[in-house]
Write an enzyme that holds these catalytic residues in place. Structure first.
Site, PDB file in Angstrom:
ATOM      1  N   LYS A  72       0.834  -1.214   0.000  1.00  0.00           N
ATOM      2  CA  LYS A  72       0.000   0.000   0.000  1.00  0.00           C
ATOM      3  C   LYS A  72       0.866   1.262   0.000  1.00  0.00           C
ATOM      4  O   LYS A  72       0.697   2.140  -0.841  1.00  0.00           O
ATOM      5  CB  LYS A  72      -0.915  -0.034   1.227  1.00  0.00           C
ATOM      6  CG  LYS A  72      -1.742   1.235   1.412  1.00  0.00           C
ATOM      7  CD  LYS A  72      -2.678   1.106   2.601  1.00  0.00           C
ATOM      8  CE  LYS A  72      -3.090   2.482   3.088  1.00  0.00           C
ATOM      9  NZ  LYS A  72      -4.492   2.763   2.939  1.00  0.00           N
TER      10      LYS A  72
ATOM     11  N   TYR B 181       0.463 -21.211   7.056  1.00  0.00           N
ATOM     12  CA  TYR B 181       1.493 -20.857   6.064  1.00  0.00           C
ATOM     13  C   TYR B 181       0.920 -20.967   4.648  1.00  0.00           C
ATOM     14  O   TYR B 181       1.048 -20.045   3.846  1.00  0.00           O
ATOM     15  CB  TYR B 181       2.700 -21.786   6.241  1.00  0.00           C
ATOM     16  CG  TYR B 181       3.912 -21.380   5.442  1.00  0.00           C
ATOM     17  CD1 TYR B 181       4.703 -20.301   5.829  1.00  0.00           C
ATOM     18  CD2 TYR B 181       4.286 -22.080   4.293  1.00  0.00           C
ATOM     19  CE1 TYR B 181       5.833 -19.929   5.096  1.00  0.00           C
ATOM     20  CE2 TYR B 181       5.406 -21.712   3.556  1.00  0.00           C
ATOM     21  CZ  TYR B 181       6.177 -20.639   3.965  1.00  0.00           C
ATOM     22  OH  TYR B 181       7.285 -20.267   3.234  1.00  0.00           O
TER      23      TYR B 181
ATOM     24  N   LYS C  77       0.226 -17.918   1.983  1.00  0.00           N
ATOM     25  CA  LYS C  77       0.931 -17.846   0.699  1.00  0.00           C
ATOM     26  C   LYS C  77      -0.054 -17.908  -0.475  1.00  0.00           C
ATOM     27  O   LYS C  77       0.140 -17.244  -1.488  1.00  0.00           O
ATOM     28  CB  LYS C  77       1.991 -18.947   0.604  1.00  0.00           C
ATOM     29  CG  LYS C  77       3.118 -18.811   1.643  1.00  0.00           C
ATOM     30  CD  LYS C  77       3.910 -17.513   1.479  1.00  0.00           C
ATOM     31  CE  LYS C  77       5.108 -17.435   2.391  1.00  0.00           C
ATOM     32  NZ  LYS C  77       5.895 -16.209   2.213  1.00  0.00           N
TER      33      LYS C  77
HETATM   34  N1  LIG Z   1      13.436 -21.193   2.655  1.00  0.00           N
HETATM   35  C1  LIG Z   1      12.493 -21.764   1.938  1.00  0.00           C
HETATM   36  O1  LIG Z   1      12.490 -22.972   1.725  1.00  0.00           O
HETATM   37  C2  LIG Z   1      11.379 -20.928   1.341  1.00  0.00           C
HETATM   38  C3  LIG Z   1      10.622 -21.489   0.320  1.00  0.00           C
HETATM   39  C4  LIG Z   1       9.584 -20.757  -0.220  1.00  0.00           C
HETATM   40  C5  LIG Z   1       9.332 -19.497   0.234  1.00  0.00           C
HETATM   41  N2  LIG Z   1      10.079 -18.963   1.230  1.00  0.00           N
HETATM   42  C6  LIG Z   1       9.748 -17.602   1.675  1.00  0.00           C
HETATM   43  O2  LIG Z   1      10.896 -16.787   1.552  1.00  0.00           O
HETATM   44  C7  LIG Z   1      10.809 -15.715   2.482  1.00  0.00           C
HETATM   45  C8  LIG Z   1      12.140 -15.598   3.206  1.00  0.00           C
HETATM   46  O3  LIG Z   1      12.358 -16.750   3.977  1.00  0.00           O
HETATM   47  P1  LIG Z   1      13.792 -17.415   4.244  1.00  0.00           P
HETATM   48  O4  LIG Z   1      13.651 -18.850   3.971  1.00  0.00           O
HETATM   49  O5  LIG Z   1      14.825 -16.662   3.529  1.00  0.00           O
HETATM   50  O6  LIG Z   1      13.938 -17.310   5.817  1.00  0.00           O
HETATM   51  P2  LIG Z   1      14.493 -16.139   6.739  1.00  0.00           P
HETATM   52  O7  LIG Z   1      14.184 -16.581   8.116  1.00  0.00           O
HETATM   53  O8  LIG Z   1      15.902 -15.846   6.376  1.00  0.00           O
HETATM   54  O9  LIG Z   1      13.628 -14.865   6.351  1.00  0.00           O
HETATM   55  C9  LIG Z   1      12.425 -14.501   6.988  1.00  0.00           C
HETATM   56  C10 LIG Z   1      12.662 -13.153   7.627  1.00  0.00           C
HETATM   57  O10 LIG Z   1      11.410 -12.568   7.995  1.00  0.00           O
HETATM   58  C11 LIG Z   1      11.681 -11.787   9.128  1.00  0.00           C
HETATM   59  N3  LIG Z   1      10.458 -11.403   9.846  1.00  0.00           N
HETATM   60  C12 LIG Z   1       9.656 -12.174  10.618  1.00  0.00           C
HETATM   61  N4  LIG Z   1       8.675 -11.411  11.150  1.00  0.00           N
HETATM   62  C13 LIG Z   1       8.876 -10.142  10.684  1.00  0.00           C
HETATM   63  C14 LIG Z   1       8.198  -8.909  10.868  1.00  0.00           C
HETATM   64  N5  LIG Z   1       7.106  -8.800  11.647  1.00  0.00           N
HETATM   65  N6  LIG Z   1       8.673  -7.814  10.226  1.00  0.00           N
HETATM   66  C15 LIG Z   1       9.773  -7.895   9.444  1.00  0.00           C
HETATM   67  N7  LIG Z   1      10.462  -9.024   9.244  1.00  0.00           N
HETATM   68  C16 LIG Z   1      10.003 -10.140   9.857  1.00  0.00           C
HETATM   69  C17 LIG Z   1      12.630 -12.635   9.978  1.00  0.00           C
HETATM   70  O11 LIG Z   1      13.314 -11.833  10.921  1.00  0.00           O
HETATM   71  C18 LIG Z   1      13.525 -13.238   8.911  1.00  0.00           C
HETATM   72  O12 LIG Z   1      14.707 -12.485   8.729  1.00  0.00           O
HETATM   73  C19 LIG Z   1       9.640 -16.020   3.412  1.00  0.00           C
HETATM   74  O13 LIG Z   1       8.518 -15.236   3.037  1.00  0.00           O
HETATM   75  C20 LIG Z   1       9.381 -17.489   3.139  1.00  0.00           C
HETATM   76  O14 LIG Z   1       8.035 -17.841   3.380  1.00  0.00           O
HETATM   77  C21 LIG Z   1      11.116 -19.638   1.795  1.00  0.00           C
END
Ligand SMILES: NC(=O)c1ccc[n+]([C@@H]2O[C@H](COP(=O)([O-])OP(=O)(O)OC[C@H]3O[C@@H](n4cnc5c(N)ncnc54)[C@H](O)[C@@H]3O)[C@@H](O)[C@H]2O)c1
Length: 281
Positions: free
Chosen positions: A144, A177, A181
């Protein structure tokens, strides 16, 4: 890495949840910076509430290290604390980004919670709300206010939502989750429809299992729930992936850079799988 998309040089990007080393957010921030984009790396900075384990948080120190290592590699990068659930902080960080770098061209909604996994019969309302809050409400709030700025600038923009394979398929113990998503893909489509007339594209990326970041936590959880060792679980996972390996943060970063480039100017409202062929609808 040398720049692939010279038109990105000088653009300004804000990436949420990018404060953890080896996370997808870090990889995307690094890749955009290598393209000459001025990047604001943001993350929550410290755990909020009892549901958030310290190991799942991008701390202020980690965030500062991520930004410093991107600068050491020659990129322009600043770290700012941002809790995506906090409307006031979202507005303030976008204003600070504009003040620091003169505008905002790219938003990457990457912040996410993936560790609150339980069967529906055991999941509490507060756990459900925590996941839906960060993964969906946070993406809405950032969209937004970033879009408000992009529309005012009148030079278009790019919004990239990091969804998941869980946006396309169901997984046990991941009701919140998966719902969040799937919802993110809906948000992507509506954003694309509403903002297209301003030259703003909005697309989602749907990575499959990455063995770093919150994916590491989820893989361990699934292995335990299925009574498998982590090695056996990962081997079975690999067997389901036509390209024969789990995803890497760089795979998502490549897709993100392309979606931000001019080559993707006619692509919007998509939910693009980056899954080695594991997911194809
Ligand atoms: N790792 C995987 O297998 C995978 C696969 C598909 C999608 N994803 C998506 O990728 C994205 C990044 O995940 P990742 O795997 O790199 O893990 P990650 O833990 O490195 O990243 C997630 C981040 O979100 C932050 N976060 C949580 N609550 C928050 C808030 N209120 N405000 C701001 N930041 C906040 C955490 O501090 C963390 O740094 C996520 O949205 C995840 O759902 C990850």
């Amino acid at each position: 890495m040398s720049a692939r998309f010279p038109e990105l040089a000088g653009k300004v990007a804000l990436v949420t949840g990018a404060g953890r080393a080896k996370g997808l957010g870090e990889a995307m921030a690094r890749r955009l910076a290598a393209e000459g984009v001025k990047v604001v790396v943001t993350d929550i900075g410290r755990a909020r509430g009892p549901e958030m384990p310290v190991t799942a948080v991008g701390t202020e120190e980690e965030m500062a290290q991520v930004a410093a290592s991107i600068r050491e590699a020659g990129g322009e990068c600043t770290a700012m604390a941002l809790d995506v659930l906090d409307e006031h902080q979202v507005r303030a960080v976008i204003a600070a980004t504009v003040e620091r770098y003169g505008g905002l061209d790219i938003l990457v909604n990457n912040a996410g919670i993936g560790y609150l996994m339980k069967p529906i019969l055991e999941m509490s309302l507060s756990e459900w709300d925590a996941v839906l809050g960060v993964n969906l409400r946070g993406a809405f709030l950032c969209t937004k206010y970033a879009a408000e700025r992009m529309v005012a600038q009148g030079r278009g923009g790019r919004i990239v939502n990091i969804a998941s394979q869980a946006a396309k398929s169901g997984f046990p113990f991941a009701s919140a989750y998966c719902a969040s998503k799937h919802g993110m893909v809906g948000l992507t489509r509506v954003t694309a429809i509403e903002l297209g007339k301003h030259g703003i594209t909005c697309n989602a990326i749907c990575p499959n299992h990455v063995t770093t970041g919150l994916g590491a936590w989820q893989n361990e959880y699934f292995a335990k729930a299925l009574g498998l060792t982590l090695e056996a679980y990962l081997a079975a996972m690999k067997g389901r992936i036509p390209l024969g390996r789990p995803g890497l943060p760089e795979d998502t970063a490549n897709a993100c850079a392309w979606l931000c480039s001019d080559e993707a100017r006619y692509v919007t409202g998509e939910a693009m799988n980056v899954s080695g062929g594991e997911e194809y609808h």
